[in-house]
Write an enzyme that holds these catalytic residues in place. Structure first.
Site, PDB file in Angstrom:
ATOM      1  N   LYS A 244       7.667 -27.118  -8.509  1.00  0.00           N
ATOM      2  CA  LYS A 244       6.267 -26.706  -8.527  1.00  0.00           C
ATOM      3  C   LYS A 244       5.363 -27.898  -8.244  1.00  0.00           C
ATOM      4  O   LYS A 244       5.747 -29.058  -8.440  1.00  0.00           O
ATOM      5  CB  LYS A 244       5.892 -26.137  -9.905  1.00  0.00           C
ATOM      6  N   ARG A 318      13.579 -13.875 -13.330  1.00  0.00           N
ATOM      7  CA  ARG A 318      14.323 -12.639 -13.059  1.00  0.00           C
ATOM      8  C   ARG A 318      15.818 -12.867 -13.149  1.00  0.00           C
ATOM      9  O   ARG A 318      16.579 -11.941 -13.423  1.00  0.00           O
ATOM     10  CB  ARG A 318      13.926 -12.096 -11.684  1.00  0.00           C
TER      11      ARG A 318
END
Length: 465
Positions: A244, A318
């Protein structure tokens, strides 16, 4: 770790010389001030008090001989009508006077408590919150939701060094001990030995002290409807090798917000003694960067028997959820509810305040939406538009965990999760932000509960005690 406890209320018998609090709006101001005398009218006029929301003014003693505080409000603000007052009124006890605007006592008290909250582990408040005199019956009705909301906010607000995977699992363990539930966890390589490969893959780059784990709480009779709660517990998310940016990483201590929601809801279910068999599953990891970090292009054979190609290591939530959802499906549940700070796309679509609800049963989704309206805890349903599964195609595996398109990111993430829940089981996924970017009445900056009141109201209707 310790959790916030704020004495936002005082019992009638302990109130002593509480200040009279009269809540008004523009329409009711004149009538109320007329009961307080000419001096009160002159004070309001001189200070520009006209009953607008957020205003308050202290007045001389009324006919009963005690001081009076007038507070303006907008009744349409519901729960948040008086939520700004606990940290703005002078530090004292206040007793509500019925001469003013009529407000639902439960909503008023809940808003007061939400407004009184401050996370003070490091930055100590210079003053205590003002306290509201409260009937025991009202206190009893709202105590559990306040405690659960404070717990959730505290968990999300806690810095990562104090809340790693082991610490998060410890919260589940403490909850199990409190309610006499069974507890088990799988840690590190135990995850591989017990077939939780994606949880292990995401968390394996972290240090041994912050090893990945799956925490499980179980409680209730085996012949009762089986409710399974699952929460994403990424205690910090660097993005992995798909790192990130600094801005994107800044608030990633909150990436366990889904776990905080599942834990808080489990606490509410247990406190309400709902007639269910409850299982709480919290996959807890840190998505770190090291020589052992999982890599783009790797393929993982998941617990659900679906092979997943890693397209992006920053789509890690996920992955840890898919093993937990596969476990949930093995339990033949009556209902599976999962919570996750899963996608920025949900925030682009709905903003910070509206959690995105995905559900494979219309009647359950509608009941949750109605509960959200009833409890002033809104949800917004998003579609499980299955043609978008094409966005997750892989040429080497059954599924990719992400894709090149920026379209429909929240939907494609939900569709990924749905692949691990057989259609015969009712399932809901809530994509939450878990955060207030700025302070508003009853919603201080930092960790926030979203959908918690709606979900426990729905569950109490589905499983009446």
């Amino acid at each position: 770790m310790s959790y916030t406890t704020i004495e936002a209320f005082v019992r009638n018998e302990e109130a002593g010389n509480a200040t009279t609090l009269i809540v008004v709006n523009k329409a009711s101001l004149a009538g109320v001030v007329g009961t307080l005398g000419d001096l009160a009218q002159r004070c309001c006029t001189a200070n520009g008090f006209n009953g607008e929301a957020g205003q308050f003014i202290g007045l001389p003693a009324d006919e009963a001989g005690g001081p009076v505080m007038l507070a303006g409000c907008n009744p349409d603000d519901g729960i948040h009508a008086l939520a700004s007052l606990p940290h703005r009124l002078p530090e004292a006890d206040y007793r509500l006077d019925l001469r003013g605007v009529s407000l639902d006592p439960d909503q008023l008290a809940l808003g007061w408590a939400l407004g009184a909250y401050r996370y003070s582990r490091y930055r100590k408040s210079s003053r205590k919150a003002a306290r509201l005199v409260l009937d025991d019956a009202v206190r009893d009705r709202i105590a559990d939701i306040i405690e659960a909301t404070y717990l959730l906010r505290d968990l999300v607000n806690t810095p990562t060094q104090e809340l790693g995977p082991a610490d998060l699992a410890g919260v589940v363990r403490a909850l199990a001990e409190r309610f006499g539930a069974d507890y088990h966890e799988w840690v590190g390589d135990d995850l591989l030995r017990n077939n939780y490969p994606t949880i292990h893959a995401v968390g394996r780059a972290a240090s041994a002290a912050r090893a990945p784990r799956l925490a499980m709480l179980r409680h209730g009779p085996k012949d009762a409807p089986h409710l399974v709660l699952v929460g994403k517990g990424v205690c910090f998310d660097t993005g992995g090798l798909d790192l990130k940016t600094a801005d994107g990483m800044r608030w990633m201590k909150k990436d366990m917000g889904g776990a905080a929601h599942a834990i808080a809801l489990a606490q509410l279910v247990l406190a309400a003694q709902l007639p269910v068999q409850l299982t709480l599953l919290i996959p807890a990891v840190e998505n770190a960067v090291s020589a052992d970090a999982f890599r783009p292009g790797e393929v993982i054979e998941t617990r659900g028997g679906i092979s997943v190609e890693i397209d992006n290591t920053d789509a890690e939530g996920r992955l840890i959820l898919c093993d937990a959802l596969a476990h949930a499906a093995e339990l033949s549940p009556d209902l599976i509810l999962d919570f996750a700070t899963l996608t920025g796309a949900a925030r682009v679509a709905l903003g910070a305040d509206l959690p995105a609800l995905f559900c494979n049963r219309d009647e359950i989704a509608n009941a949750l939406l109605q509960a959200g309206t009833k409890t002033q805890d809104p949800l917004w349903r998003m579609p499980l538009w299955r043609p978008y599964l094409i966005l997750l195609e892989s040429h080497v595996a059954d599924l990719a965990n992400s894709g090149s398109s920026r379209h429909a990111g929240a939907i494609s993430a939900a569709l990924f999760l749905e692949r691990f829940v057989p259609e015969r089981f009712p399932w809901c996924h809530l994509d939450v932000y878990s955060w207030n970017d700025s302070a508003r009445p009853g919603r201080p900056r930092g960790g926030e509960a979203q959908g918690l009141r709606a979900y426990i109201d729905f569950l109490k209707q589905r499983y009446p005690a």
